[in-house]
Write a protein that holds these residues in place. Structure first.
Motif, PDB file in Angstrom:
ATOM      1  N   LEU A  54       0.820  -1.207   0.000  1.00  0.00           N
ATOM      2  CA  LEU A  54       0.000   0.000   0.000  1.00  0.00           C
ATOM      3  C   LEU A  54       0.853   1.257   0.000  1.00  0.00           C
ATOM      4  CD1 LEU A  54      -2.833  -0.925   2.564  1.00  0.00           C
ATOM      5  CD2 LEU A  54      -2.956  -0.918   0.063  1.00  0.00           C
ATOM      6  N   VAL A  55       1.908   1.272   0.814  1.00  0.00           N
ATOM      7  CA  VAL A  55       2.718   2.487   0.898  1.00  0.00           C
ATOM      8  C   VAL A  55       3.481   2.716  -0.411  1.00  0.00           C
ATOM      9  CG1 VAL A  55       4.824   1.455   1.894  1.00  0.00           C
ATOM     10  CG2 VAL A  55       4.209   3.812   2.446  1.00  0.00           C
ATOM     11  N   ARG A  56       3.882   1.646  -1.074  1.00  0.00           N
ATOM     12  CA  ARG A  56       4.560   1.822  -2.363  1.00  0.00           C
ATOM     13  C   ARG A  56       3.586   2.358  -3.410  1.00  0.00           C
ATOM     14  NH1 ARG A  56       8.804  -2.113  -5.538  1.00  0.00           N
ATOM     15  NH2 ARG A  56       8.838  -0.901  -7.472  1.00  0.00           N
ATOM     16  N   PHE A  57       2.375   1.788  -3.454  1.00  0.00           N
ATOM     17  CA  PHE A  57       1.390   2.267  -4.427  1.00  0.00           C
ATOM     18  C   PHE A  57       1.001   3.707  -4.131  1.00  0.00           C
ATOM     19  CE2 PHE A  57      -0.123  -2.409  -4.629  1.00  0.00           C
ATOM     20  CZ  PHE A  57       0.964  -2.721  -5.411  1.00  0.00           C
ATOM     21  N   LEU A  58       0.935   4.069  -2.840  1.00  0.00           N
ATOM     22  CA  LEU A  58       0.600   5.448  -2.469  1.00  0.00           C
ATOM     23  C   LEU A  58       1.651   6.415  -2.998  1.00  0.00           C
ATOM     24  CD1 LEU A  58      -1.159   7.474  -0.873  1.00  0.00           C
ATOM     25  CD2 LEU A  58       0.193   6.912   1.163  1.00  0.00           C
ATOM     26  N   GLU A  59       2.926   6.051  -2.875  1.00  0.00           N
ATOM     27  CA  GLU A  59       3.990   6.926  -3.364  1.00  0.00           C
ATOM     28  C   GLU A  59       4.001   6.989  -4.891  1.00  0.00           C
ATOM     29  OE1 GLU A  59       7.905   6.994  -1.638  1.00  0.00           O
ATOM     30  OE2 GLU A  59       7.226   5.722   0.003  1.00  0.00           O
ATOM     31  N   GLU A  60       3.732   5.864  -5.550  1.00  0.00           N
ATOM     32  CA  GLU A  60       3.764   5.839  -7.005  1.00  0.00           C
ATOM     33  C   GLU A  60       2.586   6.564  -7.625  1.00  0.00           C
ATOM     34  OE1 GLU A  60       3.919   1.782  -8.138  1.00  0.00           O
ATOM     35  OE2 GLU A  60       6.088   1.578  -7.823  1.00  0.00           O
ATOM     36  N   LYS A  61       1.394   6.361  -7.070  1.00  0.00           N
ATOM     37  CA  LYS A  61       0.177   6.846  -7.707  1.00  0.00           C
ATOM     38  C   LYS A  61      -0.393   8.095  -7.039  1.00  0.00           C
ATOM     39  CE  LYS A  61      -0.954   2.086  -9.035  1.00  0.00           C
ATOM     40  NZ  LYS A  61      -0.712   2.262 -10.469  1.00  0.00           N
ATOM     41  N   GLY A  62       0.069   8.401  -5.834  1.00  0.00           N
ATOM     42  CA  GLY A  62      -0.350   9.624  -5.179  1.00  0.00           C
ATOM     43  C   GLY A  62      -1.673   9.509  -4.443  1.00  0.00           C
TER      44      GLY A  62
ATOM     45  N   TYR B 153       1.493  10.744   4.505  1.00  0.00           N
ATOM     46  CA  TYR B 153       2.065  11.033   3.175  1.00  0.00           C
ATOM     47  C   TYR B 153       2.033  12.532   2.890  1.00  0.00           C
ATOM     48  CZ  TYR B 153       2.016  11.281  -1.970  1.00  0.00           C
ATOM     49  OH  TYR B 153       2.251  11.610  -3.284  1.00  0.00           O
ATOM     50  N   LEU B 154       0.898  13.168   3.184  1.00  0.00           N
ATOM     51  CA  LEU B 154       0.769  14.610   2.941  1.00  0.00           C
ATOM     52  C   LEU B 154       1.669  15.414   3.871  1.00  0.00           C
ATOM     53  CD1 LEU B 154      -3.116  14.828   2.464  1.00  0.00           C
ATOM     54  CD2 LEU B 154      -1.348  14.940   0.682  1.00  0.00           C
ATOM     55  N   VAL B 155       1.752  14.975   5.126  1.00  0.00           N
ATOM     56  CA  VAL B 155       2.626  15.672   6.080  1.00  0.00           C
ATOM     57  C   VAL B 155       4.079  15.580   5.627  1.00  0.00           C
ATOM     58  CG1 VAL B 155       3.579  15.538   8.426  1.00  0.00           C
ATOM     59  CG2 VAL B 155       1.110  15.478   8.077  1.00  0.00           C
ATOM     60  N   LYS B 156       4.519  14.399   5.197  1.00  0.00           N
ATOM     61  CA  LYS B 156       5.895  14.233   4.749  1.00  0.00           C
ATOM     62  C   LYS B 156       6.208  15.100   3.538  1.00  0.00           C
ATOM     63  CE  LYS B 156       8.085  11.269   7.389  1.00  0.00           C
ATOM     64  NZ  LYS B 156       9.403  11.577   7.985  1.00  0.00           N
ATOM     65  N   ARG B 157       5.237  15.253   2.677  1.00  0.00           N
ATOM     66  CA  ARG B 157       5.479  16.017   1.453  1.00  0.00           C
ATOM     67  C   ARG B 157       5.418  17.519   1.668  1.00  0.00           C
ATOM     68  NH1 ARG B 157       3.168  14.576  -4.159  1.00  0.00           N
ATOM     69  NH2 ARG B 157       4.932  15.943  -4.552  1.00  0.00           N
ATOM     70  N   PHE B 158       4.522  17.969   2.551  1.00  0.00           N
ATOM     71  CA  PHE B 158       4.274  19.409   2.630  1.00  0.00           C
ATOM     72  C   PHE B 158       4.577  20.041   3.989  1.00  0.00           C
ATOM     73  CE2 PHE B 158       1.213  17.693  -0.519  1.00  0.00           C
ATOM     74  CZ  PHE B 158       1.740  18.310  -1.650  1.00  0.00           C
ATOM     75  N   MET B 159       4.746  19.222   5.040  1.00  0.00           N
ATOM     76  CA  MET B 159       4.989  19.794   6.365  1.00  0.00           C
ATOM     77  C   MET B 159       6.258  19.232   7.004  1.00  0.00           C
ATOM     78  SD  MET B 159       1.238  19.885   8.181  1.00  0.00           S
ATOM     79  CE  MET B 159       2.024  20.211   9.764  1.00  0.00           C
TER      80      MET B 159
END
Length: 570
Positions: free
Chosen positions: A351-359, A407-413
């Motif tokens: 799941l975490v890999r697909f989340l990073e790949e597909k957003g 995922y959003l926190v890691k990317r934007f915060m």
């Protein structure tokens, strides 16, 4: 041992390395259950010392009124010593009990001595309201309860209430004893080697920077479940309140949702942008959960071995079946959550890999699919509560929301701090959601509603907002308080697993502060001052003996950077 080594040993025993405030916090926490039990012991004796053994005139009056859910207006009472049909007109004596169930409701008048057993009432689904008068004071009790249970109004409670000093008297005794015990414990905890047994600094993860505030939330989640189970043991299910604080007690099963959102959030925070070694990840998760879980299983199989077939016992050792039909799970019935957690762990690295790949689109699509199937099941069965509550299909929303927010926190915060106003907003949002949910009787009230298919997602959004706001809020907390709460959070899995082992020992002890023992206020105070501290102290033992030795075997499972490209930008 030579003189120098002896001196060094004694110096190590007396050197104060822990902050004074931290010593005070732990002394106070350990003193709570001791002071509570001593108050129970002292109250009747002090009452007898102050007022003597002079009998007090008591009147018990069935009011002929019932709560909205009661099926009748009955008042059941264990027959006091010396009461006979001749001096109890209007009451029907049935063996060891007596009941007032029809008009005219004649008051039962009797003289109650301080040495007597008091008045023991029976709560049940047919019970109504009763008024107890002592001197010039009177109190009205609603005896309705879905679950039949007895509770006792002690003589000293009635005597002190007759003199209008009950609550001040109880508070004075409790806080006086608490002060003395706290001071005494602080003297004992001056020896650091003793305090180290209690404190035991939180263990940092080998895979991410440690965030103590997330452990604070773990302690909150475990405490909510304990409050919930002590409440339902006394009052059953299906209660309604629009008070969000009472809702945290009456619907404390929401602590399970908080645990699951935290799991998704923490694991994604670790794995984001890194290569996850699948088998190392699964090994770490098994090491974290299985030792204590297997102890619980062994206790069940040893104590209740005749209740299990071979295949059922095997299912307990490999918990991928969430519930076992027609099988008792004494003391550990709540461990169905372990099966859900393990099922999630098996698919998390994917799941975490697909989340990073597909957003973000992938997470939203998965949420939509799970909600669709829950609505489909609701249309087929008329209720989706069990599916939403105890299965991975029902709970995957909560893990996925935790993953998405991380995922959003890691990317934007990432490590940025935000205004404490966001924390206040998250608390306000949680209060509104809890009020609406608890005001509609929680799971019982929406059992037949399609909304139960959406509830896990709504609950997850509430907790995710709180997690981010609390973890990133820009405010300073005293280090001693921060570390103490983190230590409690470190014990949360032991607390969750073991709380029903301790509750039977604390269930019958009440320092009454409400109208009568087992009242709502009494349950909250007893849980906070006695049950939870006792569970924490026992959890220190199980964590130190069962959990902690295995934690050293965990390995690093997330490292390096992904080389794959995102297929769909977030």
């Amino acid at each position: 041992m030579n003189r120098i080594s002896i001196f060094a040993f004694l110096l190590d025993m007396t050197t104060q390395r822990f902050p004074h405030f931290e010593r005070f916090l732990w002394a106070l926490f350990i003193a709570l259950p001791i002071a509570y039990l001593l108050t129970i012991f002292l109250l009747p004796r002090l009452s007898l010392l102050v007022y003597g053994d002079v009998p007090i005139r008591i009147s018990v009056q069935a009011l002929g009124e019932s709560s909205s859910k009661s099926q009748s207006k009955e008042v059941w009472l264990n027959t006091p010593v010396g009461v006979t049909p001749a001096n109890a007109p209007g009451w029907d004596i049935r063996g060891p009990q007596m009941v007032a169930y029809q008009e005219p409701f004649t008051p039962l008048v009797l003289d109650l001595s301080a040495a007597s057993e008091g008045l023991t009432f029976i709560r049940q689904g047919w019970s109504g309201k009763v008024k107890i008068s002592a001197g010039d004071q009177a109190m009205t009790l609603d005896l309705y309860s879905k679950n039949e249970a007895s509770f006792t109004v002690r003589p000293h409670e009635l005597i002190l209430r007759a003199h209008s000093i009950y609550l001040p008297f109880v508070a004075s005794v409790f806080f006086g004893v608490l002060l003395v015990v706290t001071v005494f414990l602080q003297l004992i905890l001056r020896r650091d080697r003793i305090l180290q047994v209690v404190v035991d600094r939180p263990i940092h993860s080998k895979n991410m920077r440690y965030v103590s505030r997330l452990d604070h939330l773990r302690f909150l989640a475990a405490s909510m479940v304990i409050f919930y189970h002590t409440f339902t043991d006394n009052f059953g299910l299906g209660h309604s309140t629009y008070n969000p604080f009472m809702g945290l007690v009456e619907q404390g099963h929401m602590g399970v949702g908080l645990f699951m959102v935290l799991s998704g959030y923490l694991l994604t925070s670790i794995a984001y942008g890194k290569q996850v070694k699948y088998f190392d990840f699964i090994k770490n998760r098994i090491i974290r959960i299985y030792p204590l879980y297997l102890l619980c299983v062994i206790v069940m199989l040893c104590g209740w071995r005749l209740d299990y077939s071979f295949t059922q016992a095997l299912s307990l050792f490999f918990p991928f079946v969430n519930t076992l039909q027609d099988v008792k799970l004494p003391l550990f019935g709540h461990l169905w959550t372990v099966a859900v957690e393990l099922q999630f762990y098996l698919i998390f690295p994917f799941l975490v890999r697909f989340l990073e790949e597909k957003g973000v689109g992938f997470a939203l699509a998965l949420l939509a699919v799970t909600v669709f199937f829950k609505i489909l099941l609701w249309k087929s069965m008329g209720s989706v509560t069990n599916v939403s509550y105890i299965t991975l299909l029902g709970r995957i929303d909560q893990f996925m929301v935790g993953m998405l927010v991380a995922y959003l926190v890691k990317r934007f915060m990432d490590n940025r701090k935000i205004s404490p106003a966001w924390l206040l907003a998250s608390l306000g949002f949680a209060a509104v959601v809890i009020s609406i949910f608890a005001g509609n009787e929680g799971l019982i009230g929406i059992d037949q509603s399609w909304f139960m298919a959406l509830w896990p997602t709504v609950e997850a959004l509430m907790w995710a907002f709180l997690i981010v706001a609390y973890a990133h809020a820009n405010f300073q907390m005293p280090v001693s308080l921060d570390l103490s709460l983190a230590r409690l959070g470190q014990l949360s899995f032991s607390m969750y697993c073991m709380h029903y082992v301790i509750i039977p020992f604390t269930r019958g002890h009440w320092a009454t502060v409400g109208l009568a023992s087992n009242g709502m206020l009494d349950v909250i105070v007893q849980s906070a001052f006695l049950t939870i501290p006792c569970i924490v102290l026992f959890s220190m033992l199980t964590f130190g003996v069962i959990e902690k030795p295995f934690l050293s075997l965990k390995s690093r499972y997330a490292g390096g950077q992904h080389t794959h490209k995102k297929l769909i930008p977030a």
